[in-house]
Design a protein around this motif. Structure first.
Motif, mmCIF file in Angstrom:
data_model
loop_
_atom_site.group_PDB
_atom_site.id
_atom_site.type_symbol
_atom_site.label_atom_id
_atom_site.label_comp_id
_atom_site.label_asym_id
_atom_site.label_seq_id
_atom_site.Cartn_x
_atom_site.Cartn_y
_atom_site.Cartn_z
ATOM 1 N N ILE A 64 6.958 4.550 -15.484
ATOM 2 C CA ILE A 64 6.752 3.111 -15.335
ATOM 3 C C ILE A 64 7.493 2.392 -16.443
ATOM 4 O O ILE A 64 7.260 2.617 -17.623
ATOM 5 C CB ILE A 64 5.249 2.771 -15.372
ATOM 6 N N ARG A 65 8.421 1.542 -16.032
ATOM 7 C CA ARG A 65 9.225 0.849 -17.025
ATOM 8 C C ARG A 65 8.624 -0.495 -17.424
ATOM 9 O O ARG A 65 8.835 -0.988 -18.518
ATOM 10 C CB ARG A 65 10.636 0.634 -16.495
ATOM 11 N N ASN A 66 7.934 -1.086 -16.502
ATOM 12 C CA ASN A 66 7.346 -2.402 -16.792
ATOM 13 C C ASN A 66 6.124 -2.607 -15.904
ATOM 14 O O ASN A 66 6.101 -2.165 -14.751
ATOM 15 C CB ASN A 66 8.387 -3.494 -16.538
ATOM 16 N N PHE A 67 5.115 -3.250 -16.468
ATOM 17 C CA PHE A 67 3.895 -3.523 -15.720
ATOM 18 C C PHE A 67 3.581 -5.004 -15.895
ATOM 19 O O PHE A 67 3.228 -5.450 -16.973
ATOM 20 C CB PHE A 67 2.756 -2.657 -16.271
ATOM 21 N N ILE A 68 3.818 -5.777 -14.843
ATOM 22 C CA ILE A 68 3.610 -7.220 -14.951
ATOM 23 C C ILE A 68 2.348 -7.614 -14.204
ATOM 24 O O ILE A 68 2.181 -7.299 -13.024
ATOM 25 C CB ILE A 68 4.819 -7.986 -14.389
ATOM 26 N N LEU A 69 1.476 -8.303 -14.911
ATOM 27 C CA LEU A 69 0.203 -8.704 -14.319
ATOM 28 C C LEU A 69 0.141 -10.222 -14.255
ATOM 29 O O LEU A 69 0.250 -10.904 -15.275
ATOM 30 C CB LEU A 69 -0.953 -8.171 -15.173
ATOM 31 N N VAL A 70 0.035 -10.736 -13.062
ATOM 32 C CA VAL A 70 -0.258 -12.158 -12.889
ATOM 33 C C VAL A 70 -1.752 -12.240 -12.613
ATOM 34 O O VAL A 70 -2.199 -11.796 -11.556
ATOM 35 C CB VAL A 70 0.528 -12.762 -11.707
ATOM 36 N N PRO A 71 -2.526 -12.750 -13.589
ATOM 37 C CA PRO A 71 -3.982 -12.678 -13.489
ATOM 38 C C PRO A 71 -4.518 -13.176 -12.149
ATOM 39 O O PRO A 71 -4.098 -14.216 -11.651
ATOM 40 C CB PRO A 71 -4.455 -13.591 -14.628
ATOM 41 N N LYS A 72 -5.400 -12.409 -11.577
ATOM 42 C CA LYS A 72 -6.117 -12.754 -10.336
ATOM 43 C C LYS A 72 -5.213 -12.870 -9.113
ATOM 44 O O LYS A 72 -5.610 -13.419 -8.091
ATOM 45 C CB LYS A 72 -6.911 -14.050 -10.516
ATOM 46 N N LYS A 73 -3.975 -12.427 -9.234
ATOM 47 C CA LYS A 73 -3.094 -12.600 -8.097
ATOM 48 C C LYS A 73 -2.321 -11.331 -7.756
ATOM 49 O O LYS A 73 -2.400 -10.852 -6.631
ATOM 50 C CB LYS A 73 -2.082 -13.708 -8.391
ATOM 51 N N LEU A 74 -1.583 -10.824 -8.734
ATOM 52 C CA LEU A 74 -0.553 -9.867 -8.376
ATOM 53 C C LEU A 74 -0.172 -8.948 -9.528
ATOM 54 O O LEU A 74 -0.264 -9.331 -10.694
ATOM 55 C CB LEU A 74 0.652 -10.703 -7.910
ATOM 56 N N VAL A 75 0.246 -7.757 -9.163
ATOM 57 C CA VAL A 75 0.774 -6.819 -10.157
ATOM 58 C C VAL A 75 2.127 -6.353 -9.658
ATOM 59 O O VAL A 75 2.289 -6.074 -8.473
ATOM 60 C CB VAL A 75 -0.169 -5.601 -10.312
ATOM 61 N N ASN A 76 3.107 -6.351 -10.538
ATOM 62 C CA ASN A 76 4.404 -5.795 -10.157
ATOM 63 C C ASN A 76 4.725 -4.643 -11.094
ATOM 64 O O ASN A 76 4.765 -4.795 -12.301
ATOM 65 C CB ASN A 76 5.487 -6.867 -10.245
ATOM 66 N N ILE A 77 4.904 -3.441 -10.501
ATOM 67 C CA ILE A 77 5.213 -2.263 -11.300
ATOM 68 C C ILE A 77 6.680 -1.928 -11.118
ATOM 69 O O ILE A 77 7.158 -1.781 -9.987
ATOM 70 C CB ILE A 77 4.354 -1.055 -10.853
ATOM 71 N N VAL A 78 7.404 -1.891 -12.231
ATOM 72 C CA VAL A 78 8.827 -1.548 -12.153
ATOM 73 C C VAL A 78 8.994 -0.094 -12.546
ATOM 74 O O VAL A 78 8.577 0.311 -13.622
ATOM 75 C CB VAL A 78 9.647 -2.444 -13.097
ATOM 76 N N VAL A 79 9.571 0.701 -11.646
ATOM 77 C CA VAL A 79 9.777 2.132 -11.969
ATOM 78 C C VAL A 79 11.262 2.481 -11.921
ATOM 79 O O VAL A 79 12.054 1.755 -11.337
ATOM 80 C CB VAL A 79 9.003 3.058 -11.003
#
Length: 799
Positions: free
Chosen positions: A784-799
């Motif tokens: 996992i290169r990046n873990f972006i969390l938009v609170p209460k909405k969305l998670v984007n995992i960059v691999v």
RNA sequence: GCCGAAGUGGUGGAAUGGCAUACACGUCGGUCUCAAAAACCGAUGAGCGUAAGCUCGUAAGGGUUCAACUCCCUUCUUCGGCACCA
């Protein structure tokens, strides 16, 4: 089977009329809201455009009322104008009788729509109690030199047989009948709107809540252009030839000058020259061309050398003087300097006639060229060259520096040109406000005294549609006494353009019965400015510019203390059928009245708001109207199955809807407000509603469907008006969802969704994600290169 | 030419940096009915696949970003205004 809209609507119309529900009386300190829709021309029947305009206004007025504002929502009739004359001729009646009949019919149709007007404020501009004040205002303007008479070339509509203001000429045609407008030399009355040009332009900046489109149209129309008037001198005798330019930075590249064929100097400078005969022939040829032909840009520019030279004041260079048909006497000084290298029009002309060129602006970063190499003029920015002490400056800097230098040396003058012209208001028509002026053979132009107002429009005038001012044929009207010398005199027989009437009616609405002045200053102080104005885009220049002008005039008279009449403006889109504007000639009219009898006013109101946002065009769709009607029945039936207590899930949806609808009403997004109410209704069908939820729904619908909502309100046991029951507040606690759905993306693509508690920690969420079966194949063996969390909405995992 | 607005399913439209197509119309299927209408329930961007699902997709191309209908650049188209305006 269907709810009985016919009876319900009739019932509430009676109640509202009896109880004077929409009467607005100023209450000091209470927050007011003045909502105004452009008043209609009384043609007798309302059309879908009216329905749309007035529905948008009515929903806002009712919404504001429910929010606790004291709302002024008046209606009246812009009753003077040419159609009444034409209709009177056709139907063998009088404009007065015809108009009054139309006003009555139209009023009834508006009432059928259930609009919440304060009918006690109704005004008609054809009443002498109204147009008296047109005359009063005219006289005030006359005394200030703002109303004046002048002989000039004017726009003449050969079919309407009257003059037109510049603003009334659209693409060379009459705004009303579209016939090609002709030129005519006449002596006419003008209003000096140009006196206010600076303010009219400047104050547009103040109108933050006007559509950009309207602001840009008015800016274009006023047409301010800054530049320098440069004084070229005639080589032979030092006569000054002023030349206007907005590109003074190119002055060192001016290699010849061009005069308009009508320029007074032309005949002088060719006298005795070998070219004289040829030039005169050329001028004669140009004068025979019509204005339309001459002003079409695709016609080849023609010109001829005069044999004379002028001196460029910046470098004392001698340049030839030409005459050409593309230079217009009406703009600037009727003479231009020509810079072929930096003006495409000049370039083509110079090429054609083998005139010299010199490059004075060098495009940054490109290779320097000599004139022989260029294939078109360079009109962009760059660095000054061949420009004496200004070399090396950017041309934008040079523009300022050269202008100041020339102005200082007296070889030029910094100047501003305007496109806006004074407003021609004389009309050779019967059905309008008589201009209160008397012509005395001894005293000249004499204004009617204030105490003699109104100058009444005679009831009988022989208007035939054949032209000539009909009032001129009424002897008792024309023949009068001079107010000054009491000798025999004649009245002005033209009437005022009807746009005069509508330039201040919004002020009259504040105190419609007032008879000391056009309006009661106290009332105007309370109600004005109009908080929200709603109308068609076709008035973007005409009516809206004139009203702004009048407002500024009243401010100068110290009758009001604000500069702009309309704080917010909404221009509603047109109603189309099959992609075309509804019109009689196209035969694609849908009559609102028959729609009301089929589906009711409430369904019609709902449909026109739901089908499109207010500003965009609305495509008429009878299926859509049927759908609106079905929706109302769907809501109606909810009352048959009310529960004791609604589920929390539904109550949450309700509060979300309240929030959305409140915001959307505020910003005129009625289509999405309705959509969210439909979603709530769908949810009610799923969960089942209780009385409380249902009442909230009909309350939210009330501004849109007033009769329908008021009736259900009563059925549910509520007494009194739903519009006095206050608006709804969304409970913030109910807006918080306990369980929320988080969208899981891998490399920006949705791969899964996880339902979690709203206050879940990031750590826990990560654990859940790692355990998600759907995600395994996407995440397996990939760091996992990046873990972006938009609170209460969305998670984007960059691999 | 200059200025402004816009371009999203079959249609009207929603989403203004975070699930593209909410809501509705239309179409298709179902329930109810002798039948129809109404009502109710469901499906409905395209392509591939039995399916789970995958790929493509907001006028076209490029860029910024973890992420673009949305922001930036270029182009095209439509609508509106101004215009031989110097």
């Amino acid at each position: 089977m269907y709810y009985n809209f016919k009876e319900i609507e009739k019932k509430w119309h009676r109640v509202w009329e009896k109880e004077k529900s929409f009467r607005a009386k100023a209450i000091p300190k209470k927050k007011k809201y003045y909502l105004l829709e452009m008043f209609p021309y009384p043609s007798g029947k309302i059309h879908m455009g009216h329905v749309r305009n007035y529905t948008i206004g009515d929903v806002s007025a009712r919404f504001k009322t429910m929010q606790g504002y004291l709302v002024l929502h008046p209606m009246g009739f812009d009753a003077f104008g040419q159609p009444a004359e034409n209709a009177a001729i056709k139907n063998k009646t009088k404009p007065d009788i015809w108009t009054r009949k139309c006003i009555k019919e139209m009023g009834n149709e508006l009432k059928k729509m259930g609009f919440s007007y304060d009918w006690e404020r109704e005004i008609s501009t054809c009443d002498s109690s109204y147009y008296k004040w047109n005359q009063w205002i005219f006289l005030k303007m006359f005394k200030r030199g703002l109303a004046y008479k002048k002989a000039s070339s004017v726009n003449w509509c050969p079919s309407c047989l009257t003059t037109l203001a510049d603003e009334e000429v659209i693409e060379g045609g009459c705004w009303r009948c579209h016939k090609k407008v002709e030129e005519k030399d006449l002596e006419q009355w003008y209003l000096k709107i140009t006196e206010y040009k600076e303010q009219l332009l400047e104050d547009l900046n103040q109108l933050k809540d006007w559509p950009e489109r309207v602001l840009s149209m008015q800016t274009n129309w006023i047409g301010k252009s800054r530049g320098v008037e440069i004084y070229f001198k005639l080589k032979d005798d030092n006569t000054i030839i002023p030349v206007f330019t907005t590109r003074v930075d190119t002055i060192f590249g001016a290699t010849y000058i061009v005069l308009a064929p009508e320029h007074t100097l032309v005949k002088e400078i060719i006298k005795g020259k070998p070219q004289e005969k040829e030039v005169l022939k050329f001028i004669d040829k140009v004068s025979k061309k019509s204005a339309v032909v001459r002003s079409s840009s695709d016609v080849k520019k023609e010109g001829i050398f005069t044999g004379s030279f002028a001196v460029n004041p910046v470098n004392n260079e001698e340049v030839p003087i030409w005459v050409a048909d593309y230079v217009l006497m009406e703009y600037g000084s009727g003479a231009i300097m020509s810079v072929p290298t930096h003006d495409q029009r000049d370039f083509l002309f110079a090429k054609e006639h083998g005139l010299p060129m010199r490059i004075v602006i060098q495009a940054q970063g490109s290779k320097f060229k000599v004139p022989a190499e260029i294939t078109e003029a360079y009109e962009g920015d760059g660095i000054q060259v061949n420009s004496a002490q200004f070399d090396g400056l950017t041309n934008q800097e040079a523009k300022v520096k050269i202008a100041e230098w020339m102005d200082g040396k007296g070889i030029g003058k910094i100047q501003t040109h305007w496109r806006l012209r004074d407003w021609l208001i004389s009309r050779q028509r019967y059905w309008g406000t008589p201009i209160p002026i008397i012509y005395c053979p001894k005293c000249g132009i004499v204004p009617v005294a204030y105490e003699d107002l109104p100058v009444e429009l005679p009831k009988d005038a022989p208007f035939t549609g054949e032209g000539g001012s009909p009032l001129g044929k009424v002897k008792e009207f024309v023949n009068t006494k001079c107010p000054e010398c009491k000798g025999p005199a004649r009245r002005e027989t033209d009437t005022m353009a009807t746009f005069f009437d509508s330039s201040w009616y919004f002020l009259r609405f504040c105190s419609p019965g007032f008879n000391e002045e056009p309006f009661d200053k106290k009332e105007v102080k309370y109600w004005m400015p109009v908080d929200q104005y709603i109308g068609g885009i076709e008035h973007a220049i005409l009516h809206l510019l004139y009203s702004r002008f009048f407002t500024k005039f009243f401010k100068d008279l110290e009758m009001i203390d604000f500069k702009e009449p309309f704080t917010r403006l909404l221009t509603q889109g047109m109603v189309l059928k099959d992609g075309e504007v509804m019109s009689k000639s196209k035969g694609n009219i849908v009559d609102p009245d028959s729609m009301i009898s089929q589906y009711g006013a409430d369904a019609l109101r709902l449909f026109v708001l739901f089908a499109a946002p207010p500003e965009t065009e609305l495509e008429w769709d009878s299926k859509g109207l049927e759908g609106a009607f079905k929706f109302l029945n769907r809501v109606w039936r909810i009352q048959e199955n009310l529960k004791e207590k609604a589920d929390t899930g539904l109550v949450r949806i309700l509060h979300k809807t309240i929030k959305k609808v409140s915001e959307d009403f505020q910003s005129f997004k009625f289509n999405t407000a309705i959509a969210s109410m439909m979603e709530l209704t769908n949810a009610i069908y799923q969960y089942g509603a209780d009385k409380q939820v249902f009442k909230s729904l009909i309350k939210m619908l009330a501004p849109i469907t007033p009769h329908f909502s008021q009736e259900l309100w009563q059925i549910l046991g509520e007494k009194g008006s739903i519009f006095k029951a206050g608006w709804l507040e969304a409970d913030p606690r109910m807006l918080i969802e306990e369980r929320i759905i988080i969208v899981i993306q891998v490399n920006g693509k949705v791969r899964s969704k996880i339902e979690v508690s709203q206050d879940i920690s990031e750590e826990k969420l990560k654990t859940l994600i790692m355990a998600d079966k759907k995600l395994i194949s996407w995440l397996k063996d990939k760091p996992i290169r990046n873990f972006i969390l938009v609170p209460k909405k969305l998670v984007n995992i960059v691999v």
